[in-house]
Design a protein around this motif. Structure first.
Motif, PDB file in Angstrom:
ATOM      1  N   LEU A   1       0.829  -1.198   0.000  1.00 49.87           N
ATOM      2  CA  LEU A   1       0.000   0.000   0.000  1.00 49.87           C
ATOM      3  C   LEU A   1       0.869   1.255   0.000  1.00 49.87           C
ATOM      4  O   LEU A   1       0.601   2.206  -0.741  1.00 49.87           O
TER       5      LEU A   1
ATOM      6  N   GLN B   1       0.887   3.883  -2.972  1.00 51.09           N
ATOM      7  CA  GLN B   1       0.575   5.285  -2.703  1.00 51.09           C
ATOM      8  C   GLN B   1       1.663   6.205  -3.251  1.00 51.09           C
ATOM      9  O   GLN B   1       1.358   7.242  -3.855  1.00 51.09           O
TER      10      GLN B   1
ATOM     11  N   GLY C   1      -1.798   4.375   4.059  1.00 48.90           N
ATOM     12  CA  GLY C   1      -3.235   4.570   3.986  1.00 48.90           C
ATOM     13  C   GLY C   1      -3.737   4.500   2.562  1.00 48.90           C
ATOM     14  O   GLY C   1      -2.972   4.601   1.613  1.00 48.90           O
ATOM     15  N   PRO C   2      -5.051   4.346   2.418  1.00 54.81           N
ATOM     16  CA  PRO C   2      -5.616   4.135   1.092  1.00 54.81           C
ATOM     17  C   PRO C   2      -5.973   5.402   0.312  1.00 54.81           C
ATOM     18  O   PRO C   2      -6.314   5.317  -0.858  1.00 54.81           O
TER      19      PRO C   2
ATOM     20  N   ASN D   1      -8.516   7.262  -4.221  1.00 49.85           N
ATOM     21  CA  ASN D   1      -8.353   5.964  -3.588  1.00 49.85           C
ATOM     22  C   ASN D   1      -7.204   5.267  -4.318  1.00 49.85           C
ATOM     23  O   ASN D   1      -7.294   5.004  -5.520  1.00 49.85           O
ATOM     24  N   VAL D   2      -6.151   4.991  -3.606  1.00 48.83           N
ATOM     25  CA  VAL D   2      -4.935   4.434  -4.214  1.00 48.83           C
ATOM     26  C   VAL D   2      -5.213   3.118  -4.940  1.00 48.83           C
ATOM     27  O   VAL D   2      -4.671   2.872  -6.015  1.00 48.83           O
ATOM     28  N   SER D   3      -6.093   2.302  -4.396  1.00 51.59           N
ATOM     29  CA  SER D   3      -6.353   1.007  -5.024  1.00 51.59           C
ATOM     30  C   SER D   3      -7.112   1.151  -6.339  1.00 51.59           C
ATOM     31  O   SER D   3      -7.084   0.255  -7.176  1.00 51.59           O
ATOM     32  N   TYR D   4      -7.771   2.276  -6.560  1.00 50.42           N
ATOM     33  CA  TYR D   4      -8.506   2.521  -7.795  1.00 50.42           C
ATOM     34  C   TYR D   4      -7.615   3.162  -8.866  1.00 50.42           C
ATOM     35  O   TYR D   4      -7.922   3.118 -10.034  1.00 50.42           O
TER      36      TYR D   4
END
Length: 111
Positions: A17, A21, A42-43, A88-91
């Motif tokens: 993560l 990021q 964090g996300p 949102n980092v995952s997106y």
């Protein structure tokens, strides 16, 4: 949760993560967005375009292309004209997110 390998797995996820990021921060800055700050985990992260834009028009245009952008004012209790976007980092692994933002900046669609 009490198994030995779970802690190692969580540490690995946390590092992935952080790495993701930092990569998103680099990509956003690379296309001209300004970061609020560079988080260390964090996300989520916050950034804005280099000029004032109509965020509602921008997010609608993005949505028409299948891209979900989150204007900062959605995360305030009281109404405001917040120029920031929350990512949102995952997106943000989708190249079309950066393509859309870079194109929007190039067109210079000021508010």
């Amino acid at each position: 949760l009490t198994e030995k390998g779970w802690g190692v797995h969580l540490k690995g996820l946390a590092q992935r993560l952080v790495d993701a990021q930092q990569a998103v921060c680099d990509r956003l800055e690379g296309i001209g967005l300004q970061l609020f700050h560079r988080p260390q985990g964090g996300p989520f992260l916050w950034a804005r375009l280099p000029y004032q834009v109509d965020l509602l028009a921008m997010t609608r245009s993005a949505a028409e292309q299948g891209i979900l952008l989150a204007p900062g004012h959605l995360f305030h209790v009281e109404p405001c004209q917040e120029p920031w976007l929350r990512f949102n980092v995952s997106y943000c692994h989708r190249p079309e997110v950066y393509d859309f933002l870079a194109s929007y900046i190039e067109r210079g669609e000021h508010h």
